[in-house]
Design an enzyme around this catalytic site. Structure first.
Site, PDB file in Angstrom:
ATOM      1  N   ASN A   9      39.780  -0.974   5.858  1.00  0.00           N
ATOM      2  CA  ASN A   9      40.775   0.093   5.847  1.00  0.00           C
ATOM      3  C   ASN A   9      40.293   1.145   4.850  1.00  0.00           C
ATOM      4  OD1 ASN A   9      42.969   1.746   5.583  1.00  0.00           O
ATOM      5  ND2 ASN A   9      44.352   0.182   4.745  1.00  0.00           N
ATOM      6  N   TRP A  10      39.834   2.249   5.384  1.00  0.00           N
ATOM      7  CA  TRP A  10      39.213   3.279   4.521  1.00  0.00           C
ATOM      8  C   TRP A  10      40.251   4.170   3.839  1.00  0.00           C
ATOM      9  CZ3 TRP A  10      34.432   5.097   7.947  1.00  0.00           C
ATOM     10  CH2 TRP A  10      33.565   3.995   8.096  1.00  0.00           C
ATOM     11  N   LYS A  11      41.518   3.994   4.176  1.00  0.00           N
ATOM     12  CA  LYS A  11      42.604   4.763   3.548  1.00  0.00           C
ATOM     13  C   LYS A  11      42.258   6.269   3.548  1.00  0.00           C
ATOM     14  CE  LYS A  11      43.931   0.603   1.123  1.00  0.00           C
ATOM     15  NZ  LYS A  11      44.525  -0.050  -0.053  1.00  0.00           N
ATOM     16  N   HIS A  95      51.412  -1.216   6.728  1.00  0.00           N
ATOM     17  CA  HIS A  95      50.682  -1.365   5.466  1.00  0.00           C
ATOM     18  C   HIS A  95      51.638  -1.118   4.291  1.00  0.00           C
ATOM     19  CE1 HIS A  95      47.862  -0.751   2.208  1.00  0.00           C
ATOM     20  NE2 HIS A  95      46.997  -1.430   2.941  1.00  0.00           N
ATOM     21  N   GLU A  97      51.325   0.465   1.645  1.00  0.00           N
ATOM     22  CA  GLU A  97      51.377   1.852   1.164  1.00  0.00           C
ATOM     23  C   GLU A  97      52.291   2.686   2.065  1.00  0.00           C
ATOM     24  OE1 GLU A  97      47.129   2.304   1.016  1.00  0.00           O
ATOM     25  OE2 GLU A  97      47.103   0.858  -0.621  1.00  0.00           O
ATOM     26  N   GLU A 167      48.961  -9.179   2.922  1.00  0.00           N
ATOM     27  CA  GLU A 167      48.427  -8.414   1.795  1.00  0.00           C
ATOM     28  C   GLU A 167      49.453  -8.400   0.667  1.00  0.00           C
ATOM     29  OE1 GLU A 167      45.200  -5.471   3.243  1.00  0.00           O
ATOM     30  OE2 GLU A 167      47.128  -4.490   3.407  1.00  0.00           O
ATOM     31  N   GLY A 173      44.184  -3.120  -4.567  1.00  0.00           N
ATOM     32  CA  GLY A 173      43.610  -2.074  -5.405  1.00  0.00           C
ATOM     33  C   GLY A 173      43.750  -2.349  -6.893  1.00  0.00           C
ATOM     34  N   SER A 213      41.976  -6.834  -2.827  1.00  0.00           N
ATOM     35  CA  SER A 213      40.825  -6.971  -3.741  1.00  0.00           C
ATOM     36  C   SER A 213      39.797  -7.997  -3.281  1.00  0.00           C
ATOM     37  CB  SER A 213      41.304  -7.289  -5.164  1.00  0.00           C
ATOM     38  OG  SER A 213      42.115  -6.238  -5.653  1.00  0.00           O
ATOM     39  N   GLY A 234      39.933  -3.039   1.484  1.00  0.00           N
ATOM     40  CA  GLY A 234      40.141  -1.649   1.082  1.00  0.00           C
ATOM     41  C   GLY A 234      38.912  -1.118   0.372  1.00  0.00           C
ATOM     42  N   GLY A 235      38.978  -1.090  -0.940  1.00  0.00           N
ATOM     43  CA  GLY A 235      37.925  -0.484  -1.765  1.00  0.00           C
ATOM     44  C   GLY A 235      36.513  -0.930  -1.416  1.00  0.00           C
TER      45      GLY A 235
HETATM   46  P1  13P Z   1      41.818  -3.364  -1.713  1.00  0.00           P
HETATM   47  O1  13P Z   1      40.789  -4.230  -1.036  1.00  0.00           O
HETATM   48  O2  13P Z   1      41.270  -2.095  -2.259  1.00  0.00           O
HETATM   49  O3  13P Z   1      42.629  -4.148  -2.705  1.00  0.00           O
HETATM   50  O4  13P Z   1      42.849  -2.904  -0.560  1.00  0.00           O
HETATM   51  C1  13P Z   1      43.347  -3.838   0.309  1.00  0.00           C
HETATM   52  C2  13P Z   1      44.098  -3.132   1.384  1.00  0.00           C
HETATM   53  O5  13P Z   1      45.100  -2.499   1.130  1.00  0.00           O
HETATM   54  C3  13P Z   1      43.564  -3.176   2.751  1.00  0.00           C
HETATM   55  O6  13P Z   1      44.466  -2.676   3.666  1.00  0.00           O
END
Ligand code: 13P
Length: 250
Positions: A9-11, A95, A97, A167, A173, A213, A234-235
Protein backbone atom coordinates in the site's frame (compact mmCIF):
# COMPACT_ATOMS: atom_id res chain seq x y z
CA UNK A 1 -5.23 -24.11 -0.50
CA UNK A 2 -5.62 -20.49 0.35
CA UNK A 3 -3.61 -17.87 -1.48
CA UNK A 4 -0.44 -16.32 -0.10
CA UNK A 5 -0.39 -12.61 -0.82
CA UNK A 6 2.06 -9.78 -0.32
CA UNK A 7 0.52 -6.38 -1.09
CA UNK A 8 2.15 -2.96 -1.00
CA UNK A 9 0.00 0.00 0.00
CA UNK A 10 1.92 3.00 -1.29
CA UNK A 11 -0.45 5.48 0.40
CA UNK A 12 0.08 9.14 -0.70
CA UNK A 13 3.67 8.63 -1.81
CA UNK A 14 5.48 8.96 -5.15
CA UNK A 15 4.75 11.23 -8.11
CA UNK A 16 4.50 9.86 -11.66
CA UNK A 17 8.23 9.63 -12.22
CA UNK A 18 8.95 8.07 -8.83
CA UNK A 19 6.15 5.57 -9.38
CA UNK A 20 7.60 4.57 -12.75
CA UNK A 21 11.02 4.10 -11.18
CA UNK A 22 9.67 1.93 -8.38
CA UNK A 23 7.61 -0.15 -10.81
CA UNK A 24 10.65 -0.72 -13.04
CA UNK A 25 12.73 -1.77 -10.06
CA UNK A 26 10.05 -4.20 -8.97
CA UNK A 27 9.67 -5.66 -12.44
CA UNK A 28 13.42 -6.30 -12.54
CA UNK A 29 13.60 -7.84 -9.08
CA UNK A 30 10.41 -9.59 -7.94
CA UNK A 31 10.71 -13.37 -8.10
CA UNK A 32 8.93 -14.80 -11.14
CA UNK A 33 8.74 -18.38 -9.84
CA UNK A 34 6.61 -17.82 -6.77
CA UNK A 35 3.27 -19.05 -5.51
CA UNK A 36 2.78 -15.72 -3.73
CA UNK A 37 0.41 -13.23 -5.33
CA UNK A 38 2.03 -9.80 -5.45
CA UNK A 39 -0.09 -6.64 -5.46
CA UNK A 40 0.82 -2.95 -5.48
CA UNK A 41 -1.53 -0.09 -4.69
CA UNK A 42 -0.29 3.27 -6.05
CA UNK A 43 -2.26 6.52 -5.81
CA UNK A 44 -5.22 7.05 -8.15
CA UNK A 45 -3.31 9.13 -10.70
CA UNK A 46 -0.62 6.47 -11.03
CA UNK A 47 -2.96 3.50 -11.42
CA UNK A 48 -3.30 3.57 -15.21
CA UNK A 49 0.44 3.77 -15.72
CA UNK A 50 0.98 0.95 -13.19
CA UNK A 51 -1.47 -1.27 -15.07
CA UNK A 52 0.42 -0.52 -18.31
CA UNK A 53 3.84 -1.19 -16.79
CA UNK A 54 2.77 -4.43 -15.17
CA UNK A 55 0.71 -5.82 -18.05
CA UNK A 56 3.08 -8.68 -18.85
CA UNK A 57 4.15 -9.37 -15.27
CA UNK A 58 2.58 -11.36 -12.45
CA UNK A 59 2.18 -8.24 -10.30
CA UNK A 60 -1.41 -7.06 -9.79
CA UNK A 61 -2.61 -3.52 -9.20
CA UNK A 62 -5.07 -2.37 -6.54
CA UNK A 63 -6.67 0.98 -5.75
CA UNK A 64 -6.40 2.34 -2.22
CA UNK A 65 -10.04 3.41 -2.01
CA UNK A 66 -13.14 4.13 -4.10
CA UNK A 67 -16.54 5.75 -3.72
CA UNK A 68 -19.64 3.70 -3.04
CA UNK A 69 -21.89 5.40 -5.62
CA UNK A 70 -22.01 4.40 -9.27
CA UNK A 71 -21.51 8.01 -10.41
CA UNK A 72 -22.79 11.46 -9.65
CA UNK A 73 -22.03 14.78 -8.04
CA UNK A 74 -19.24 13.63 -5.72
CA UNK A 75 -16.42 16.08 -6.37
CA UNK A 76 -13.02 14.51 -6.05
CA UNK A 77 -14.18 10.91 -5.92
CA UNK A 78 -13.48 7.82 -8.05
CA UNK A 79 -16.00 5.09 -8.89
CA UNK A 80 -15.70 1.33 -9.28
CA UNK A 81 -16.54 1.61 -12.97
CA UNK A 82 -13.69 4.08 -13.49
CA UNK A 83 -11.23 1.71 -11.82
CA UNK A 84 -12.46 -1.24 -13.85
CA UNK A 85 -12.23 0.77 -17.05
CA UNK A 86 -8.44 1.08 -16.62
CA UNK A 87 -8.02 -2.56 -15.64
CA UNK A 88 -7.97 -2.24 -11.86
CA UNK A 89 -9.95 -5.12 -10.37
CA UNK A 90 -8.88 -4.93 -6.74
CA UNK A 91 -9.54 -2.28 -4.11
CA UNK A 92 -8.40 -1.74 -0.52
CA UNK A 93 -11.38 -0.75 1.64
CA UNK A 94 -11.67 0.20 5.30
CA UNK A 95 -8.05 1.13 5.86
CA UNK A 96 -7.60 2.60 9.35
CA UNK A 97 -6.42 5.89 7.84
CA UNK A 98 -9.70 6.13 5.91
CA UNK A 99 -11.60 5.28 9.09
CA UNK A 100 -9.72 7.68 11.39
CA UNK A 101 -8.83 10.63 9.15
CA UNK A 102 -11.72 10.54 6.68
CA UNK A 103 -14.38 9.39 9.16
CA UNK A 104 -15.34 6.25 7.27
CA UNK A 105 -17.79 4.23 9.36
CA UNK A 106 -18.48 0.51 9.25
CA UNK A 107 -21.78 1.29 7.52
CA UNK A 108 -20.09 3.33 4.80
CA UNK A 109 -17.44 0.68 4.31
CA UNK A 110 -20.17 -1.97 4.05
CA UNK A 111 -21.68 0.13 1.26
CA UNK A 112 -18.36 0.34 -0.56
CA UNK A 113 -17.91 -3.42 -0.21
CA UNK A 114 -21.30 -3.97 -1.87
CA UNK A 115 -20.41 -1.69 -4.77
CA UNK A 116 -17.03 -3.34 -5.29
CA UNK A 117 -18.56 -6.82 -5.23
CA UNK A 118 -21.29 -5.76 -7.63
CA UNK A 119 -18.50 -4.82 -10.03
CA UNK A 120 -16.83 -8.20 -9.41
CA UNK A 121 -13.82 -6.58 -7.84
CA UNK A 122 -11.63 -8.18 -5.20
CA UNK A 123 -11.80 -6.35 -1.87
CA UNK A 124 -8.87 -6.18 0.53
CA UNK A 125 -10.92 -5.49 3.65
CA UNK A 126 -8.87 -3.77 6.38
CA UNK A 127 -9.71 -3.65 10.05
CA UNK A 128 -7.93 -3.65 13.38
CA UNK A 129 -8.06 -2.27 16.89
CA UNK A 130 -6.53 0.89 18.32
CA UNK A 131 -4.02 0.86 21.16
CA UNK A 132 -6.65 1.84 23.74
CA UNK A 133 -8.80 -1.13 22.69
CA UNK A 134 -5.94 -3.53 23.31
CA UNK A 135 -5.08 -1.86 26.61
CA UNK A 136 -8.73 -2.24 27.67
CA UNK A 137 -8.71 -5.85 26.47
CA UNK A 138 -11.42 -4.99 23.92
CA UNK A 139 -9.39 -5.90 20.83
CA UNK A 140 -11.28 -9.09 20.02
CA UNK A 141 -14.64 -7.32 20.40
CA UNK A 142 -13.58 -4.40 18.23
CA UNK A 143 -12.30 -6.67 15.47
CA UNK A 144 -15.41 -8.84 15.58
CA UNK A 145 -17.67 -5.76 15.37
CA UNK A 146 -15.74 -4.34 12.42
CA UNK A 147 -16.14 -7.64 10.59
CA UNK A 148 -19.82 -8.01 11.42
CA UNK A 149 -20.77 -4.41 10.64
CA UNK A 150 -18.59 -3.88 7.59
CA UNK A 151 -18.47 -7.24 5.89
CA UNK A 152 -20.61 -10.04 7.25
CA UNK A 153 -23.74 -8.96 5.36
CA UNK A 154 -22.26 -10.35 2.12
CA UNK A 155 -23.39 -13.59 0.53
CA UNK A 156 -21.38 -16.77 0.86
CA UNK A 157 -20.60 -16.74 -2.85
CA UNK A 158 -18.87 -13.36 -2.53
CA UNK A 159 -16.13 -14.65 -0.24
CA UNK A 160 -14.00 -15.73 -3.20
CA UNK A 161 -13.54 -11.98 -3.83
CA UNK A 162 -12.55 -11.11 -0.26
CA UNK A 163 -9.09 -10.83 1.27
CA UNK A 164 -8.91 -9.86 4.95
CA UNK A 165 -6.16 -7.57 6.24
CA UNK A 166 -5.76 -7.33 9.99
CA UNK A 167 -3.92 -4.10 10.73
CA UNK A 168 -3.69 -3.14 14.40
CA UNK A 169 -3.69 0.67 14.32
CA UNK A 170 -0.97 0.88 16.99
CA UNK A 171 1.43 -0.98 14.70
CA UNK A 172 0.91 1.10 11.54
CA UNK A 173 3.81 3.35 10.66
CA UNK A 174 5.01 3.27 14.26
CA UNK A 175 7.83 0.77 13.92
CA UNK A 176 5.93 -1.23 16.52
CA UNK A 177 4.83 -4.64 15.24
CA UNK A 178 2.41 -7.13 16.69
CA UNK A 179 4.55 -10.04 17.81
CA UNK A 180 4.18 -13.13 15.64
CA UNK A 181 2.21 -14.72 18.50
CA UNK A 182 -0.10 -11.71 18.82
CA UNK A 183 -0.71 -11.79 15.06
CA UNK A 184 -1.39 -15.52 15.09
CA UNK A 185 -3.73 -15.23 18.09
CA UNK A 186 -5.82 -12.57 16.32
CA UNK A 187 -5.75 -14.28 12.91
CA UNK A 188 -6.95 -17.51 14.49
CA UNK A 189 -9.77 -15.58 16.19
CA UNK A 190 -10.70 -13.93 12.87
CA UNK A 191 -10.81 -17.26 11.04
CA UNK A 192 -12.92 -18.73 13.83
CA UNK A 193 -15.30 -15.75 13.67
CA UNK A 194 -15.68 -16.25 9.90
CA UNK A 195 -16.23 -19.99 10.46
CA UNK A 196 -19.03 -19.41 12.97
CA UNK A 197 -21.00 -17.30 10.54
CA UNK A 198 -20.06 -18.66 7.10
CA UNK A 199 -18.77 -22.18 7.75
CA UNK A 200 -15.52 -24.07 7.65
CA UNK A 201 -14.90 -24.04 3.88
CA UNK A 202 -15.00 -20.25 3.61
CA UNK A 203 -12.97 -19.79 6.79
CA UNK A 204 -10.26 -22.12 5.53
CA UNK A 205 -10.14 -20.52 2.08
CA UNK A 206 -9.99 -16.83 2.98
CA UNK A 207 -6.53 -15.27 3.06
CA UNK A 208 -5.83 -13.18 6.15
CA UNK A 209 -2.98 -10.70 5.75
CA UNK A 210 -1.16 -8.97 8.58
CA UNK A 211 -0.26 -5.28 8.28
CA UNK A 212 1.67 -3.00 10.59
CA UNK A 213 5.42 -2.29 10.36
CA UNK A 214 6.24 -5.46 8.43
CA UNK A 215 9.89 -5.29 7.39
CA UNK A 216 12.42 -7.69 5.86
CA UNK A 217 13.70 -8.40 9.38
CA UNK A 218 10.39 -9.54 10.87
CA UNK A 219 8.47 -10.84 7.84
CA UNK A 220 9.70 -14.42 7.93
CA UNK A 221 8.65 -15.05 11.51
CA UNK A 222 5.24 -13.41 11.09
CA UNK A 223 4.55 -15.28 7.82
CA UNK A 224 5.55 -18.58 9.42
CA UNK A 225 2.40 -18.53 11.58
CA UNK A 226 -0.30 -20.90 10.36
CA UNK A 227 -3.12 -18.34 10.09
CA UNK A 228 -1.03 -15.55 8.58
CA UNK A 229 -1.35 -15.77 4.80
CA UNK A 230 0.75 -12.76 3.90
CA UNK A 231 1.13 -9.07 4.51
CA UNK A 232 -0.17 -5.63 3.63
CA UNK A 233 2.96 -3.52 3.66
CA UNK A 234 3.18 0.27 3.99
CA UNK A 235 6.54 1.97 4.44
CA UNK A 236 8.69 -1.01 3.47
CA UNK A 237 6.78 -1.39 0.18
CA UNK A 238 8.23 1.93 -1.02
CA UNK A 239 11.71 0.46 -1.31
CA UNK A 240 11.91 -2.22 -3.99
CA UNK A 241 14.70 -4.10 -2.20
CA UNK A 242 12.72 -4.29 1.05
CA UNK A 243 9.47 -5.27 -0.67
CA UNK A 244 11.24 -8.01 -2.62
CA UNK A 245 12.94 -9.24 0.56
CA UNK A 246 9.52 -9.45 2.23
CA UNK A 247 8.13 -11.47 -0.70
CA UNK A 248 11.16 -13.74 -0.52
CA UNK A 249 10.52 -14.25 3.21
CA UNK A 250 7.67 -16.59 2.28
P1 13P B 1 3.35 0.29 7.67
O1 13P B 1 3.88 -0.99 7.07
O2 13P B 1 4.06 1.51 7.21
O3 13P B 1 3.24 0.19 9.17
O4 13P B 1 1.84 0.46 7.12
C1 13P B 1 0.99 -0.61 7.17
C2 13P B 1 -0.25 -0.26 6.42
O5 13P B 1 -0.98 0.64 6.81
C3 13P B 1 -0.54 -0.98 5.18
O6 13P B 1 -1.81 -0.71 4.72
Amino acid sequence: MRKKIVAGNWKMHNNVEQTDDLLNELIANVPTETDTQIIVAPTFINLASAVDHLEFTSIDVAAQNMHQAESGAFTGEISADMLKSIGVNTVILGHSERRAIFNETDALIANKVDTALKHEMTVIFCFGEELKDRQNKQHFNVVENQLRDGLFHIEKASWSNIVLAYEPVWAIGTGETASPDQAQEMHEFIRETVRKVFGKDIAEEVSILYGGSVKPENAKEIFSKPDVDGGLIGGAALKAADFVAIINAF
